[in-house]
Design an enzyme around this catalytic site. Structure first.
Site, mmCIF file in Angstrom:
data_model
loop_
_atom_site.group_PDB
_atom_site.id
_atom_site.type_symbol
_atom_site.label_atom_id
_atom_site.label_comp_id
_atom_site.label_asym_id
_atom_site.label_seq_id
_atom_site.Cartn_x
_atom_site.Cartn_y
_atom_site.Cartn_z
ATOM 1 N N ASP A 69 0.844 -1.184 0.000
ATOM 2 C CA ASP A 69 0.000 0.000 0.000
ATOM 3 C C ASP A 69 0.880 1.235 0.000
ATOM 4 O O ASP A 69 1.948 1.250 0.623
ATOM 5 C CB ASP A 69 -0.928 0.029 1.213
ATOM 6 C CG ASP A 69 -2.005 1.090 1.062
ATOM 7 O OD1 ASP A 69 -2.946 0.855 0.277
ATOM 8 O OD2 ASP A 69 -1.899 2.149 1.697
ATOM 9 N N THR A 70 0.435 2.256 -0.710
ATOM 10 C CA THR A 70 1.199 3.499 -0.827
ATOM 11 C C THR A 70 0.317 4.687 -0.489
ATOM 12 O O THR A 70 -0.824 4.768 -0.944
ATOM 13 C CB THR A 70 1.743 3.664 -2.260
ATOM 14 O OG1 THR A 70 2.587 2.566 -2.578
ATOM 15 C CG2 THR A 70 2.535 4.961 -2.387
#
Length: 200
Positions: A69-70
């Site tokens: 996840d970013t």
């Protein structure tokens, strides 16, 4: 290596895994990505990466599952993916001429176990002209990207400097991903091709 699953529909993450010589299947995870009350950005991205990996791993306990996840953080605010062109313009205007942080977490799940890492990268934008912001948003590129830009695409011309992991900004920190796989007993280099000459 046991079959590897990428718990993400991101084509950029898939390209990065291919870059380091890995074969894998894609099975996006369906999880609630709503931030918890008072949750720090670091905890948020790590929690989502772990939940994605564990969600898919429950269906395939014998396989290795990568989740990631970013988030883009500017002035302590999480900038997600813009939902409208107007939001994309506002994000780019906010990032113009300033430094923001890109937080990317990677998690590896296998047999109900899960290991994870969080990488923080500082990205500095030059001052952006209103006309180029409009042109960039009109291209459509910002609309599926955290913070409203893609460093590996057209948006790369906005970046004046980067301190940290380029691949993490794209969507998957390769060095940390390789470390997690090695710790699970599957070093990436074991799966690299070799020429006949190098085998002599």
């Amino acid at each position: 290596m046991p079959d590897l699953i990428l718990a993400s529909a991101s084509p950029r993450r898939a390209e990065l895994l291919l870059q380091i010589g890995l074969k894998f299947h894609v099975q996006p995870a369906d999880i609630d990505e709503t931030p918890a009350s008072l949750e720090t950005p670091e905890h948020y991205v790590e929690r989502l990466a772990r939940e994605k990996a564990l969600c898919v791993a429950r269906e395939h306990p014998e396989k290795l599952v990568l989740g990631s996840d970013t988030s883009v953080i500017h002035n302590e605010e999480i900038l997600g993916k813009p939902e409208t062109p107007e939001q994309a313009v506002a994000m780019l205007q906010a990032l113009s001429g300033s430094t923001h942080q890109v937080l990317t977490a990677v998690a590896l799940a296998h047999n109900k176990e899960c290991w994870s890492r969080v990488v923080v990268t500082d990205v500095t934008f030059r001052e952006l002209e209103a006309e180029e912001i409009r042109a960039y948003v009109a291209s459509g590129e910002p609309m599926d990207k955290a913070g409203g830009y893609g460093i590996q695409g057209l948006g790369g011309i906005f970046v004046s400097s980067i301190k940290g992991s380029y691949s993490a900004v794209v969507g998957l920190p390769l060095q940390e991903t390789a470390v997690l796989l090695a710790q699970a007993g599957h070093p990436v280099n074991q799966y690299w091709p070799s020429t006949k000459e190098s085998q002599r």
